[in-house]
Scaffold this active site. Structure first.
Site, PDB file in Angstrom:
ATOM      1  N   SER A  39      23.268  62.196 -18.376  1.00 54.99           N
ATOM      2  CA  SER A  39      24.011  61.049 -17.860  1.00 54.99           C
ATOM      3  C   SER A  39      23.986  61.045 -16.330  1.00 54.99           C
ATOM      4  CB  SER A  39      25.443  61.080 -18.418  1.00 54.99           C
ATOM      5  OG  SER A  39      26.121  59.873 -18.175  1.00 54.99           O
ATOM      6  N   ASP A  66      22.547  53.998 -27.171  1.00 55.06           N
ATOM      7  CA  ASP A  66      23.210  54.156 -25.874  1.00 55.06           C
ATOM      8  C   ASP A  66      23.471  52.775 -25.264  1.00 55.06           C
ATOM      9  OD1 ASP A  66      24.041  54.815 -23.286  1.00 55.06           O
ATOM     10  OD2 ASP A  66      22.650  56.499 -23.133  1.00 55.06           O
ATOM     11  N   HIS A  75      25.934  56.836 -26.403  1.00 55.66           N
ATOM     12  CA  HIS A  75      25.585  57.583 -25.186  1.00 55.66           C
ATOM     13  C   HIS A  75      25.921  59.069 -25.316  1.00 55.66           C
ATOM     14  CE1 HIS A  75      25.060  58.295 -20.882  1.00 55.66           C
ATOM     15  NE2 HIS A  75      26.255  58.864 -20.856  1.00 55.66           N
TER      16      HIS A  75
END
Length: 333
Positions: free
Chosen positions: A128, A271, A304
């Site tokens: 991320s 995601d 995600h």
């Protein structure tokens, strides 16, 4: 606090032209001692930290003995992003959070690595926000990373990401319960609608017109409030929108061509923050100018945050990348 270590950085020039007289950089190491094995750098996500391995490590299913990132074979280094509040809740905070960029963070990490006499890295793995830092690290030192593995991220912040950063910033600066409220909003970005919908399937609580999903989401906000600081949340959220390796540089294709790294893109099909569509665009663009670019997709209902939940698939992606490394005879001089 664990085996956390600190490096002092003086007179650091920020990307915006300002100077930071003093910075605390806290980090942890796992596995074999520095200088005796290939090095893997793991860059953490927005609300996590350097504790990637060990009994309480947030990525202990990935980092450890005989795990995908095998601490029997590697030295693992994980830095805390300066300002995330970990290591020293008072010293490791940055109030003027809008002064910093992801590029500043990457430069700080390289400064620390050179201080530790680490000049070559077998793999930089980032998740991320940490994946965005990893992209910047590669752009800054294109010949020093053998494998770049950005997970659930991209080299840029899209308008979608920037817009959500703004919403988070507004909540953090205006809400009466900023950390919890911002976390509730962010949680819906970190999971897919399918995952959220199947958790309780509209099950109600004992109260009229009250649902268990509301209790779950409220609890997510409370959990972060109990372990995170407002200044850290503002700072880390802001960094997301500064993600752009092409800023004041060339096109991403030109940057990629200069990188000596093997690039292993890892995306999650559900995601909603860093979408598969954008990751595929990146792959196609990079592949047109560079052969050693690889695309990997985690198929998961989680969204995600699959990198925190779908460990079997992620391990299956990472092991072939890292197993190419045969243990060598590293000697400290």
């Amino acid at each position: 606090m664990r085996n956390i270590k600190r490096i002092a950085i003086f007179d650091f020039d920020l990307e915006n032209g300002k100077q930071k007289p003093y910075l605390h950089l806290y980090y942890e190491t796992f596995g074999l001692p520095l200088g005796t094995a290939p090095v893997i750098v793991v860059n953490h996500s927005l609300t996590s930290n350097s504790s990637v391995g060990g009994e309480k490590g947030w990525w202990k299913e990935i980092v450890g003995e005989d795990k995908a990132i095998d601490t029997n074979l590697f030295t693992v280094i994980s830095f805390n992003v300066p300002g995330n509040g970990y290591g020293d809740p008072e010293a490791n905070l940055i109030e003027n959070y809008r002064d910093f960029s992801i590029r500043d963070v990457a430069r700080i990490f390289w400064e620390a690595l050179f201080f530790l006499d680490v000049n070559e890295i077998y793999a930089v793995i980032g998740v991320s926000l940490g994946g965005a830092v990893s992209w910047e690290m590669a752009a800054l030192q294109p010949d020093k990373i053998e494998n770049l593995v950005p997970i659930a991220t991209d080299w840029k912040a899209t308008d979608w990401v920037i817009a959500n950063v703004l919403i988070q910033d507004q909540i953090l600066n205006n809400s009466k319960n900023p950390i919890a409220d911002a976390r509730m909003h962010a949680t819906l970005l970190y999971h897919s609608p399918t995952y959220i919908s199947q958790l309780y399937e509209r099950e109600e609580t004992d109260d009229s017109f009250s649902f268990k999903i509301e209790e779950w989401l409220t609890d997510k906000g409370s959990q972060l409030k109990n372990r995170y600081q407002l200044a850290a949340y503002k700072f880390m959220n802001h960094l997301l929108k500064t993600n752009d390796v092409t800023r004041n540089r060339n096109d991403i294709s030109i940057i990629a061509r200069r990188l000596e790294s093997n690039i292993h893109l890892v995306t999650v099909d559900t995601d909603y923050l860093f979408t598969t569509e954008e990751c595929l665009k990146t792959y196609q663009k990079l592949r047109s100018v560079k052969q050693n670019v690889y695309y990997n997709e985690i198929k998961s209902v989680y969204g995600h945050d699959a990198f925190l939940m779908d460990f079997d698939q992620l391990s299956g992606i990472l092991r072939p990348i890292l197993n190419n490394q045969q243990k060598q005879n590293y000697v400290s001089l």
